[in-house]
Every structure is written in C-alpha cells, then in structure tokens.
Motif scaffolding. Sequence first.
Motif, PDB file in Angstrom:
ATOM      1  N   ALA A  32      22.297  37.016  79.207  1.00 37.03           N
ATOM      2  CA  ALA A  32      22.649  37.486  80.548  1.00 37.03           C
ATOM      3  C   ALA A  32      21.470  38.171  81.229  1.00 37.03           C
ATOM      4  N   THR A  33      20.690  38.916  80.464  1.00 38.18           N
ATOM      5  CA  THR A  33      19.545  39.633  81.043  1.00 38.18           C
ATOM      6  C   THR A  33      18.499  38.664  81.570  1.00 38.18           C
ATOM      7  N   LEU A  34      18.153  37.672  80.767  1.00 37.41           N
ATOM      8  CA  LEU A  34      17.153  36.692  81.191  1.00 37.41           C
ATOM      9  C   LEU A  34      17.647  35.861  82.365  1.00 37.41           C
ATOM     10  N   ALA A  35      18.905  35.447  82.312  1.00 38.43           N
ATOM     11  CA  ALA A  35      19.470  34.658  83.413  1.00 38.43           C
ATOM     12  C   ALA A  35      19.480  35.462  84.708  1.00 38.43           C
ATOM     13  N   ALA A  36      19.773  36.746  84.610  1.00 34.35           N
ATOM     14  CA  ALA A  36      19.784  37.604  85.791  1.00 34.35           C
ATOM     15  C   ALA A  36      18.401  37.688  86.411  1.00 34.35           C
TER      16      ALA A  36
END
Length: 257
Positions: A32-36
């Motif tokens: 989720a962090t990288l996608a954000a």
Amino acid sequence: MPPIAHADFIAGLAKGLAVLESFDTERQRLNATLAAQRAGLTRAAARRHLLTLAHLGYLETDGQYFWLAPKVLRLSGSYLASARLPRTMQPTLQRLSQLTGLSCSTAVLDGHEMVIVARSSAPQQTISRLAYGLHLGSRLPVHATSTGRIMLASMEDAELHQWLAQASLPRLTAYTVTSAQQLMSLLYMVRQQDFAYAREEHEIGVHALAVPLRDLHGRTVAALNAVGSPSGHTQDYLEREVLPLLQDAARELRTML
C-alpha cells in the motif's frame, strides 16, 4: 486527451486506474505504501483500491504485497482484438519480416512512451538480436527510439516544445541523446528525411529504422520500424535495402488507416 466536464469526471475510477498503472517492470510487486507513492494517493486510499482490484481479480496478493493477475490481459486483449490498427498492420508486418529477416513493429504514442500494438519476427531471427522483453504492449521511451522520433517529428513546433518541456530524457545507454537541443536537431533531420534511425540508444546491440504511418489526411497515426543488430546489418544496409520496403508498405497502408 479530450477535455471533460468536472461533473462527468469519476475520480474513483481515475484513482483505481492510477494504482493499476503503478505496476511495471521496475516494481512488479507493490504494498500500500509503494502504491500510494507511485499513484499519488494516501496510503489508506491506495490500500482500498488494491483490495478492490484484488477482489475483482485484477491483482493477486499474499496479504501484504500485490501483483498483476492474468485478468488484466482482458483489457489489452480486447484492444488488440477490436482496434483497427493492429489488425490492419499484422499481415504487412509478417510480410516485411519474411522479406527482411528482421523484427518489424508498429508503435503508437502514449504520452512519453511508445507502445507496440503489432509485431512480427522472422523465423530465422535469433532472440539475441531482439530487444530484451520486446512484445505486444511493450512500452519504450520516446526520445531513444526510432518510432518515438517519428512521432515527435510529426508534431507542430509548439506541441513539440511543450512535450519536451514536460519530458525527462534519461540516459539509458552510453549512446542515448539526453540533450533537448540535440534531440531537436535530430527531429528536424527526421522531418527532412521522412525516416528515423536510432542506434543502441535504448539498448546495447539493438538499432532500428522507422517510417511514419499516415492516414489519408496526412496525419501521422503510428510508426513502422524494423529492428536488428548493428553487427548484423549496418545503418547503410538498413537505409539502402530495408527503408524502401518500409516506405512502400506505408504508402500501401495509407488508404486503410
């Protein structure tokens, strides 16, 4: 892209597609962090979109990381099956590959990348003479490819300057042109010659020659190229033997584009 009224714009759909487009060869698995970070969303929003896409079958997950599922090929498969350009080009590409012994492709401009929408390889061509990972849907840098230079050269000066102002020109090999001024000089030459040549700027051991594909109104809609190895075919050979074949094919296809 065409303008759209604010009331007609579905922000949730745009965000979901941004998350889907965050996956590429550099980042095949995202949390989720990288996608954000890649989609320009908050972590909470990215997580919801990842979970929704996984629920719909477009992503797979181990509970922490997500990656593309085969279902995403439905989107590209539908385009390749229904779009006129790939279907129109395929017989010509196969014929060119047989005549030249080279890999031949048709690519279209998508922002700052070229996308291969049709492709054919000669049976005798070995994999070592093909660009790494070259396949339908491959996305290639505009500034470092023969097809990209064809599309840039077809732009009006104002549009071209705007494109260059927004583009990055990363160095991919020791031969990549990364200066906007130098690239402009090359593009003016492409306009005069009506073909483009690029040698080992995108990948070492690969060079290509491209011509524009124009419709009946004279608008350049795509680029047609032949790809080979500098050690196997010189630039002079490509321009003398292959270029006339590409130009003839482009003329024949004009009434169908």
